[in-house]
Every structure is written in structure tokens, then in C-alpha cells.
Design a protein around this motif. Structure first.
Motif, PDB file in Angstrom:
ATOM      1  N   SER A  43      83.790  30.499  74.804  1.00 31.85           N
ATOM      2  CA  SER A  43      85.009  29.715  74.976  1.00 31.85           C
ATOM      3  C   SER A  43      84.923  28.945  76.291  1.00 31.85           C
ATOM      4  O   SER A  43      84.121  29.275  77.180  1.00 31.85           O
ATOM      5  N   LEU A  44      85.784  27.923  76.438  1.00 33.31           N
ATOM      6  CA  LEU A  44      85.780  27.136  77.670  1.00 33.31           C
ATOM      7  C   LEU A  44      86.175  27.999  78.855  1.00 33.31           C
ATOM      8  O   LEU A  44      85.611  27.853  79.957  1.00 33.31           O
ATOM      9  N   ASP A  45      87.128  28.915  78.651  1.00 36.19           N
ATOM     10  CA  ASP A  45      87.550  29.782  79.746  1.00 36.19           C
ATOM     11  C   ASP A  45      86.417  30.705  80.181  1.00 36.19           C
ATOM     12  O   ASP A  45      86.214  30.948  81.374  1.00 36.19           O
ATOM     13  N   GLU A  46      85.661  31.217  79.226  1.00 35.28           N
ATOM     14  CA  GLU A  46      84.510  32.074  79.572  1.00 35.28           C
ATOM     15  C   GLU A  46      83.447  31.289  80.324  1.00 35.28           C
ATOM     16  O   GLU A  46      82.786  31.802  81.235  1.00 35.28           O
ATOM     17  N   SER A  47      83.280  30.020  79.963  1.00 39.11           N
ATOM     18  CA  SER A  47      82.235  29.212  80.596  1.00 39.11           C
ATOM     19  C   SER A  47      82.535  28.901  82.060  1.00 39.11           C
ATOM     20  O   SER A  47      81.626  28.559  82.819  1.00 39.11           O
ATOM     21  N   THR A  48      83.805  29.024  82.477  1.00 36.36           N
ATOM     22  CA  THR A  48      84.119  28.756  83.887  1.00 36.36           C
ATOM     23  C   THR A  48      83.465  29.766  84.823  1.00 36.36           C
ATOM     24  O   THR A  48      83.337  29.507  86.026  1.00 36.36           O
ATOM     25  N   TRP A  49      83.032  30.917  84.277  1.00 35.88           N
ATOM     26  CA  TRP A  49      82.301  31.879  85.118  1.00 35.88           C
ATOM     27  C   TRP A  49      80.952  31.325  85.558  1.00 35.88           C
ATOM     28  O   TRP A  49      80.349  31.830  86.510  1.00 35.88           O
ATOM     29  N   VAL A  50      80.475  30.287  84.907  1.00 37.73           N
ATOM     30  CA  VAL A  50      79.250  29.606  85.358  1.00 37.73           C
ATOM     31  C   VAL A  50      79.473  29.015  86.744  1.00 37.73           C
ATOM     32  O   VAL A  50      78.574  29.034  87.596  1.00 37.73           O
ATOM     33  N   PRO A  68      69.348  32.117  77.436  1.00 37.61           N
ATOM     34  CA  PRO A  68      69.613  32.214  75.990  1.00 37.61           C
ATOM     35  C   PRO A  68      71.068  32.518  75.645  1.00 37.61           C
ATOM     36  O   PRO A  68      71.475  32.396  74.502  1.00 37.61           O
ATOM     37  N   SER A  69      71.862  32.954  76.646  1.00 38.79           N
ATOM     38  CA  SER A  69      73.252  33.299  76.385  1.00 38.79           C
ATOM     39  C   SER A  69      74.063  33.056  77.653  1.00 38.79           C
ATOM     40  O   SER A  69      73.515  32.861  78.745  1.00 38.79           O
ATOM     41  N   LEU A  70      75.378  33.093  77.502  1.00 41.29           N
ATOM     42  CA  LEU A  70      76.246  32.862  78.654  1.00 41.29           C
ATOM     43  C   LEU A  70      76.079  33.962  79.695  1.00 41.29           C
ATOM     44  O   LEU A  70      76.069  33.677  80.905  1.00 41.29           O
ATOM     45  N   ASN A  71      75.928  35.204  79.255  1.00 41.76           N
ATOM     46  CA  ASN A  71      75.772  36.308  80.203  1.00 41.76           C
ATOM     47  C   ASN A  71      74.529  36.137  81.064  1.00 41.76           C
ATOM     48  O   ASN A  71      74.565  36.354  82.284  1.00 41.76           O
ATOM     49  N   VAL A 109      81.255  18.968  84.944  1.00 42.19           N
ATOM     50  CA  VAL A 109      81.524  18.101  83.795  1.00 42.19           C
ATOM     51  C   VAL A 109      80.785  18.551  82.539  1.00 42.19           C
ATOM     52  O   VAL A 109      80.981  17.980  81.469  1.00 42.19           O
ATOM     53  N   SER A 110      79.926  19.554  82.663  1.00 46.23           N
ATOM     54  CA  SER A 110      79.111  19.995  81.523  1.00 46.23           C
ATOM     55  C   SER A 110      79.603  21.290  80.892  1.00 46.23           C
ATOM     56  O   SER A 110      78.966  21.813  79.978  1.00 46.23           O
ATOM     57  N   LEU A 111      80.732  21.805  81.371  1.00 46.04           N
ATOM     58  CA  LEU A 111      81.183  23.116  80.903  1.00 46.04           C
ATOM     59  C   LEU A 111      81.431  23.152  79.403  1.00 46.04           C
ATOM     60  O   LEU A 111      81.102  24.130  78.722  1.00 46.04           O
ATOM     61  N   ARG A 112      82.030  22.096  78.850  1.00 46.52           N
ATOM     62  CA  ARG A 112      82.301  22.078  77.410  1.00 46.52           C
ATOM     63  C   ARG A 112      81.003  22.127  76.610  1.00 46.52           C
ATOM     64  O   ARG A 112      80.909  22.804  75.585  1.00 46.52           O
ATOM     65  N   HIS A 113      79.995  21.397  77.079  1.00 44.61           N
ATOM     66  CA  HIS A 113      78.700  21.390  76.401  1.00 44.61           C
ATOM     67  C   HIS A 113      78.031  22.764  76.499  1.00 44.61           C
ATOM     68  O   HIS A 113      77.438  23.249  75.530  1.00 44.61           O
ATOM     69  N   ILE A 114      78.123  23.390  77.688  1.00 48.15           N
ATOM     70  CA  ILE A 114      77.539  24.722  77.877  1.00 48.15           C
ATOM     71  C   ILE A 114      78.232  25.732  76.974  1.00 48.15           C
ATOM     72  O   ILE A 114      77.575  26.555  76.311  1.00 48.15           O
ATOM     73  N   ALA A 115      79.567  25.675  76.937  1.00 45.93           N
ATOM     74  CA  ALA A 115      80.327  26.617  76.107  1.00 45.93           C
ATOM     75  C   ALA A 115      79.966  26.457  74.631  1.00 45.93           C
ATOM     76  O   ALA A 115      79.736  27.451  73.922  1.00 45.93           O
ATOM     77  N   GLY A 116      79.893  25.212  74.167  1.00 41.85           N
ATOM     78  CA  GLY A 116      79.559  24.977  72.766  1.00 41.85           C
ATOM     79  C   GLY A 116      78.152  25.415  72.423  1.00 41.85           C
ATOM     80  O   GLY A 116      77.902  25.998  71.359  1.00 41.85           O
ATOM     81  N   SER A 117      77.219  25.169  73.334  1.00 38.34           N
ATOM     82  CA  SER A 117      75.816  25.509  73.077  1.00 38.34           C
ATOM     83  C   SER A 117      75.588  27.016  73.062  1.00 38.34           C
ATOM     84  O   SER A 117      74.753  27.511  72.305  1.00 38.34           O
ATOM     85  N   LEU A 118      76.330  27.749  73.887  1.00 40.70           N
ATOM     86  CA  LEU A 118      76.110  29.192  74.020  1.00 40.70           C
ATOM     87  C   LEU A 118      77.171  30.012  73.283  1.00 40.70           C
ATOM     88  O   LEU A 118      77.307  31.213  73.535  1.00 40.70           O
ATOM     89  N   ALA A 119      77.918  29.370  72.394  1.00 32.28           N
ATOM     90  CA  ALA A 119      78.919  30.048  71.563  1.00 32.28           C
ATOM     91  C   ALA A 119      79.920  30.831  72.404  1.00 32.28           C
ATOM     92  O   ALA A 119      80.193  32.009  72.155  1.00 32.28           O
TER      93      ALA A 119
END
Length: 541
Positions: A65-72, A118-121, A53-63
Motif C-alpha cells: 500500500s502507499l502508506d506502507e511504502s512511506t517506510w522507504v 525483491p520485496s518492500l521489507n 515522487v516514486s513511492l506510488r511506483h514502488i508500492a505498485g511494483s512491490l504489492a
């Protein structure tokens, strides 16, 4: 000593004779051991769903996209899937206590790093480490419980384990949403750190290594053993790629994507090679020969179904009430939370029932309860109340409670001595794979059935149909628009389309619940293949 007790002693399990009930738990009460190891398992299973449920927040915080954040999510599940099948071998070679504590430590440290990413990667890298640490926790706990309790008390022990594994996915989305809304997404990872430290300290104090396991490990070192690097590589590639396909398939249009096709081929080749390779070795890293035991194989199939139903419905119900009923994320989580409390209350009762009834009898009852609850869900409509959905979930969760403990108990009946580590790894792999397949399949069916129902309904919505004309006029009167194609007419068409989409979505969910109910009924005959044993006792060979 009786034949049954002699068999139990030879198998490295506990007997009911005075003074033996604590032998494999050291000088600690086995219930204390069960409570301690359940803490970290609950934390790990919770983490498989808390970030959803936090993917949108993670994506926004780490600049990102939502699709990229699904790799979390995908990175964690891939690492988890790779470690699960080899966790039994690792526990045997390293020592179960050391392996379990290493997993808790790695999970806790990587959780802290995830919170500071510090970043999505970097977050994805730390989630991989977290998945590696978490992958060994549930199988280790299950094997610890199997060795710490005599057969007639394992039902109650697995009930406590079941609370951790079944309740955590239900609580995860609600807790994750609340933490994200009131604090930030970083805290869904930070909360693992103090829990991990407590679990680490208690585990060091409470856990002891079973003498049979210690002797077996020393024997391996004396005789020398070789690490099955080929087997490990095939597991990592095969199951890792399979998890990527299941998690990304629906988003990437399945086999319409070259990426999904390529990864699927790699996974299939690696898994076939894994089976051939492991069956040809005397010291396999994944103990596939255990599946030659009919009872153990059927137990894994039923556990696959448990994971399929549990995880798919845990995702479907909150999604349904948000898509169709317009609930917030918090209220959507509250719909499934009472089901978790139902499981908590039922697990100890079912543990007691295992002393009086065959595991396969309780499993059959659980599947029938699941079928009834899911058929009831297939009768829901777009005007359903909160309490109706909640009670459907409570009944359905009650069926899961009847399944999980007896399946976990039945899986260990009649296994050869010293196989509990390997058995728990395969059982937990079945549950996780079932969950991944379930979530992926229901999302695909949801999309396909929505398209089907929309096509059928739109066929009737033509300007020449008097019901269509009347509906459009009624909508325009309600919104007070003009009767021309501009203004009110366009608004009326827009509202009419929203109503169609609303009904189409509800029909697609109904189809899924109906299919799941039928699948539950079809699983009932499988219970007849489980090995029959005196209630509460291990069978004599």
C-alpha cells in the motif's frame, strides 16, 4: 609568528604562510579535495528526496500500500539521524579517511541492493543500510574542508559544500520523477553505484589523514578507550524514535495515535537520559559540551532554521502547484529547479564576500531575503503563473545561499583544537532535524488551516444565500444541466465544492508562507549573539 597565526597553528588549522596552505590536504590541491568529497555528499543528499515522487511506483511494483511504502523514506531518515551525531566520534576513532570511504562504499553497495530488492521489507532493510552509510558523508566532508583550508579560504570551500547540500534537495524530485517516468524506480538507486565507485577511487587517491588527527587517534589507542555503548544506544533510540514521530505523525493523527504517543515518550526519555549521560562522561560519543560555546550554539540554531525553511519550502512549492494549479510532477519539479541554479551562482560570490564582511552580517541579510521572498509567496493566488512562482523560489533560494555558507563558516570560529569532526556532526544534525521538523510541521499546519478555512467558507454557502443561488445557477448554465436536484444540480454542487476546496487549499498555503516569513524575521536578532571576528580570519582567543 603573530599571535593569530600561533593560535591557528595550535588549533590544527592552516595558516596563510607560504608552503602551509596544502599541509593538511597532503600534496593535493585542497580544491581538488573539496571537489572530490562533494561528489558523494551531493549523491547522498539527493537520495533524501529523489525517492519521494516514486513511492506510488514502488508500492505498485512491490504489492504494497502507499502508506506502507512511506517506510522507504522513514527508514532512511531514521538511520541517517542516528549516525549523524556520532559520525564525529567514529571519524576520530576509525580515522576520517577510512570512515569516509567506508561510508561511500556502504552507501553504494546498499544502493545496488535497493535496486534489486525483491520485496518492500527487503527494500526497507537496504534503505536502513543506505542511511547508515549516507549519514557520515556530509559531516565528514565539512570537517575535511575545515581542516584542508585556512580560515580566510573556508568561505569559498563551504560554498562548494553548500552547492551539494542545498541544490541536491531541489534537483531530487525532478530527477526522480524523470527517471521513474522514463525508466523505472529501480534506477533512482542504480545511478548511485557508478557515482559511488568514482568517488571511492578519487577519495583513495586524493584524501590524506591530517597529522593532528592521526596523532590524536594513536594517543587514544595507546591510552586505551572505551566505547560508549550506553550513549550510542540512547542516540539510536532517542533520535530514531523522534524521526519516526516527525515522519509519521501527520499520517497517524499525531497524539490521537497510541503508536505516536508511545514512540514520543520513548524518544523524550531517551534524549533526556542522553544529555545527562553524555555530560557526565569524559569521552562522550556526542560532544554536547560544544554547545556551551555561545557562537556554536547560535550557529546550530540558525542552521536548524536553514534546514527548516529549505526542506519545507522545497516540499511545499511543488505540492502547491500540483494541488492548486494542476501541474504535472515534472513541471512541479521545474518550478524549484531554477532556484538551485541561483544557489550555484551565488555560493562562490558569498564565499568571496566572507573575506570582506562579518558572517553574522551576511546571515542577517539572508534571513531578511528569506522573509521578503516568503512574504511575497504569501501574496500568491490561484491564478498565479509559472514564472511568478519560479521567481519567488529563485529569490527565496538566494536567501538560503546567504545563510548556508556564513553559518557553516561561523560555526567553526573559536572552536577548541581537534573539534572539527564533532562540530560538523552537530551542525549537520541540526540541518537534518530542522528539515524533518519543518516538513512535519508545515504538513500539519496545512491540514489544520485547510479545515479552518473550509469551515469558515462553508458557513456562507447556504441555499438561502442569494450569491450561493446565483453561483449555482451560473454553473448549471455552463454545464448545460437541468435545474432540478438531480443531474445538473448535483453536478453544479460538485463543481462548487471543488471551487471551494481549491480556494481553501490556496489560503492554507498562504498562511504557511506568512508564518515562515515571520519566523525568518524573528531569527534576525539571533545573529547579534554570534562571535564577532575580523572578516576572513579566525579570532584570537
Amino acid at each position: 609568528m603573530s599571535d593569530s597565526n600561533r593560535h591557528e597553528a595550535s588549533a590544527g588549522t592552516l595558516t596563510d604562510e607560504p608552503g602551509e596552505s596544502l599541509s593538511l590536504a597532503g600534496n593535493r590541491n585542497p580544491w581538488l579535495v573539496a571537489l572530490v568529497v562533494s561528489i558523494a555528499t551531493f549523491m547522498e543528499v539527493l537520495d533524501t528526496s529523489i525517492a519521494n515522487v516514486s513511492l506510488r511506483h514502488i508500492a505498485g511494483s512491490l504489492a504494497a500500500s502507499l502508506d506502507e511504502s512511506t517506510w522507504v523514506l522513514t527508514s532512511y531518515l531514521v538511520a541517517n539521524a542516528v549516525v549523524l551525531p556520532i559520525s564525529g566520534w567514529l571519524a576520530t576513532v576509525i580515522g576520517r579517511k577510512r570512515f569516509y570511504m567506508a561510508c561511500v562504499a556502504l552507501f553504494s553497495v546498499s544502493s545496488l541492493l535497493c535496486g534489486f530488492a525483491p520485496s518492500l521489507n527487503w527494500l526497507i532493510v537496504f534503505r536502513v543500510l543506505q542511511g547508515i552509510g549516507g549519514g557520515g558523508l556530509a559531516p565528514s566532508e565539512q570537517s575535511i574542508l575545515a581542516d584542508s583550508f585556512p580560515p580566510d579560504k573556508r568561505g569559498m570551500a563551504f560554498a562548494l559544500y553548500g552547492v551539494a547540500v542545498v541544490v541536491a534537495p531541489a534537483v531530487g524530485p525532478t530527477l526522480g520523477g524523470w527517471i521513474t517516468d522514463n525508466y523505472s524506480w529501480h534506477w533512482i538507486f542504480f545511478i548511485n553505484v557508478p557515482v559511488g565507485i568514482i568517488s571511492l577511487g578519487l577519495s583513495h587517491w586524493v584524501l590524506t589523514e591530517p597529522p593532528a588527527e592521526t596523532e590524536h587517534r594513536h594517543k587514544l589507542y595507546r591510552e586505551g578507550f572505551r566505547v560508549d555503548y550506553v550513549g550510542f544506544g540512547l542516540v539510536a533510540v532517542g533520535l530514531g524514535c523522534l524521526q519516526v514521530v516527525l515522519d509519521k505523525g501527520e499520517r497517524d493523527d499525531w497524539f490521537g495515535s497510541h503508536f505516536i504517543v508511545t514512540v514520543s515518550i520513548i524518544s523524550a526519555v531517551a534524549l533526556v537520559a542522553l544529555v545527562i549521560w553524555e555530560l557526565s562522561r569524559d569521552d562522550p560519543i556526542v560532544d554536547l559540551p560544544l554547545l556551551a560555546d555561545r557562537g556554536f550554539l547560535v550557529s546550530n540554531l540558525v542552521m536548524l532554521a536553514v534546514g527548516f525553511i529549505l526542506y519545507s519550502t522545497t516540499q511545499l512549492l511543488p505540492q502547491l502547484v500540483q494541488d492548486v494549479l494542476g501541474y504535472t510532477a515534472t513541471y512541479a519539479g521545474l518550478v524549484i529547479t531554477p532556484g538551485g541554479f541561483a544557489v550555484m551562482m551565488l555560493m562562490p560570490i558569498i564565499g568571496l564576500l566572507l573575506k570582506k564582511f562579518q558572517p553574522r552580517t551576511l546571515i542577517a541579510i539572508g534571513l531578511l531575503v528569506e522573509a521578503y521572498a516568503l512574504f511575497r509567496m504569501s501574496g500568491l493566488n490561484a491564478d498565479v503563473s509559472f514564472s511568478d512562482v519560479m521567481w519567488c523560489r529563485v529569490i527565496q533560494a538566494s536567501g538560503i545561499a546567504f545563510l548556508f555558507v556564513p553559518v557553516s563558516t561561523a560555526a567553526y570560529i573559536g572552536l577548541p583544537p581537534g573539534k572539527n569532526n564533532n562540530a560538523s556532526a552537530l551542525v549537520n544534525l541540526s540541518r537534518n532535524l530542522g528539515g524533518s521538523v519543518g516538513i512535519s510541521l508545515v504538513q500539519t499546519v496545512l491540514a489544520r488551516r485547510s479545515q479552518f478555512h473550509q469551515t469558515r467558507m462553508v458557513e456562507m454557502l447556504t441555499p438561502y444565500d442569494w450569491q450561493y443561488q446565483q453561483a449555482l445557477r451560473d454553473i448549471q448554465q455552463v454545464i448545460g444541466g437541468s435545474t432540478s436536484m438531480s443531474g445538473g444540480a448535483r453536478a453544479g454542487l460538485s463543481m462548487l465544492y471543488e471551487m471551494v476546496a481549491h480556494q481553501v487549499t490556496m489560503l492554507a498555503y498562504i498562511d504557511i508562507f506568512y508564518l515562515l516569513a515571520c519566523a525568518s524575521l524573528l531569527m534576525v536578532p539571533l545573529t547579534l549573539l554570534l562571535r564577532k571576528a575580523p572578516p576572513g580570519m579566525a579570532p584570537a582567543h
